[in-house]
Enzyme design. Structure first.
Site, PDB file in Angstrom:
ATOM      1  N   ARG A  25      76.733  55.534  91.401  1.00  0.00           N
ATOM      2  CA  ARG A  25      75.963  54.791  92.403  1.00  0.00           C
ATOM      3  C   ARG A  25      74.688  54.236  91.789  1.00  0.00           C
ATOM      4  O   ARG A  25      74.036  54.901  90.990  1.00  0.00           O
ATOM      5  CB  ARG A  25      75.580  55.706  93.582  1.00  0.00           C
ATOM      6  CG  ARG A  25      76.713  56.537  94.166  1.00  0.00           C
ATOM      7  CD  ARG A  25      77.832  55.704  94.732  1.00  0.00           C
ATOM      8  NE  ARG A  25      77.409  54.839  95.807  1.00  0.00           N
ATOM      9  CZ  ARG A  25      77.265  55.215  97.090  1.00  0.00           C
ATOM     10  NH1 ARG A  25      77.514  56.454  97.434  1.00  0.00           N
ATOM     11  NH2 ARG A  25      76.882  54.354  97.997  1.00  0.00           N
ATOM     12  N   GLU A  28      74.252  55.262 107.305  1.00  0.00           N
ATOM     13  CA  GLU A  28      73.870  56.609 106.907  1.00  0.00           C
ATOM     14  C   GLU A  28      73.395  57.244 108.205  1.00  0.00           C
ATOM     15  O   GLU A  28      73.491  56.626 109.263  1.00  0.00           O
ATOM     16  CB  GLU A  28      72.763  56.588 105.838  1.00  0.00           C
ATOM     17  CG  GLU A  28      73.237  55.968 104.524  1.00  0.00           C
ATOM     18  CD  GLU A  28      72.190  56.013 103.425  1.00  0.00           C
ATOM     19  OE1 GLU A  28      71.414  56.980 103.387  1.00  0.00           O
ATOM     20  OE2 GLU A  28      72.148  55.083 102.622  1.00  0.00           O
TER      21      GLU A  28
END
Length: 273
Positions: free
Chosen positions: A252, A3
DNA sequence: CGCCATGTTAGAGG
DNA sequence: TCCTCTAACATGGC
């Protein structure tokens, strides 16, 4: 691995050795990851010097004299110098530099991508705003939050904001005390500043700690020890002590404190806002 | 064996 | 048109 904080950490490491060097060779043992094709990328980048190494969203950007080479780590990609990578398994691509250094793209799952673009700016316009940049103002976030979408999928959308992934979205929403299923357009004006600060503070803190190392794919980070909710289902909330639960949002795994993050009404807990 | 995974994208359906 | 969900990509850990 990647990320924004993990990519930023990677970029900062590459900056110590890569700028100024010329790319002498480029090879890939898994050609499908190279776009538009291995032959095209090789002929476009070999012989060029690396002008700078940047990050845009979750992309590593090798700015060349002409065009740019973009690397996306996806789930398990890593960029490692050959002289400090003990393992050579899962090396999918290698750049050989003028100084003799070799940079390996290591990626067990083969999801990562390497792409050459002749016009970087044209490519970059399709990416969302940088959450740590000046332009990510309260007004900018307010505009984003007008969307009739649930908060988490909106924040994960890379064309809206660049760089947030599953870990830091859960962490930012926890810090802002917002439930991931809450419609973005229902966020009160007073909470916009809080969410903005939550996003920025968690990303800055994660960069400061070298990113999160939650499995074998990304070693060296320390932020995993400071996560409040991600991966902590069944454990107590560090703020109120209630048990953190794991739900599914947008496909998710999603971690929330049922006490600190008030759920939207029962209708919104189902599919469709 | 089954389920999970820091990401993205195509296709289907509402 | 926009939003959401699922499957798929390919592999490894538990």
């Amino acid at each position: 691995m990647p990320e924004l904080p993990e990519v930023e950490t990677t970029v900062r490491a590459l900056r110590r050795r890569l700028p100024g060097q010329e790319l002498r060779e480029f090879d890939a043992s898994w050609p499908p990851m190279v776009l538009p094709s291995l032959a095209e990328v090789r002929s476009a980048i070999v012989g060029q010097r690396v002008a700078s190494v940047d990050r845009r969203g979750k992309f590593v950007v090798l700015r060349l004299q002409t065009g740019a080479c973009l690397v996306h780590l996806r789930m398990t990609g890593r960029l490692v110098w050959s002289d400090n990578s003990p393992s050579v398994t899962h090396v999918r691509a290698t750049w050989t530099l003028s100084g003799g250094d070799r940079l390996h793209f290591h990626d067990p799952r083969k999801f990562g991508r390497i792409r050459f673009v002749s016009d970087y700016d044209e490519f970059a316009v399709q990416l969302g705003i940088e959450p740590l940049a000046r332009g990510f103002t309260m007004d900018a976030l307010q505009q984003i939050l007008r969307a009739k979408r649930r908060l988490k999928p909106l924040l994960l959308d890379q064309t809206v904001i660049g760089g947030l992934g599953n870990i830091y979205t859960d962490e930012a929403l926890f810090r802002a005390r917002l439930h991931p299923l809450r419609p973005a357009c229902h966020v009160k004006p007073a909470q916009v500043a809080t969410l903005r600060e939550a996003i920025r503070s968690v990303l800055r803190e994660a960069i400061r700690h070298g990113g999160s190392s939650i499995d074998w794919a990304y070693p060296g980070g320390r932020m995993q020890n400071r996560l409040a909710v991600y991966g902590r289902a069944g454990q107590p909330c560090p703020r109120c002590g209630r048990t953190i639960v794991r739900i599914r949002v947008g496909g998710r795994g999603t971690h929330v404190c049922p006490c600190c993050q008030k759920a939207p009404g029962p209708r919104l807990m189902q599919r469709g806002v």
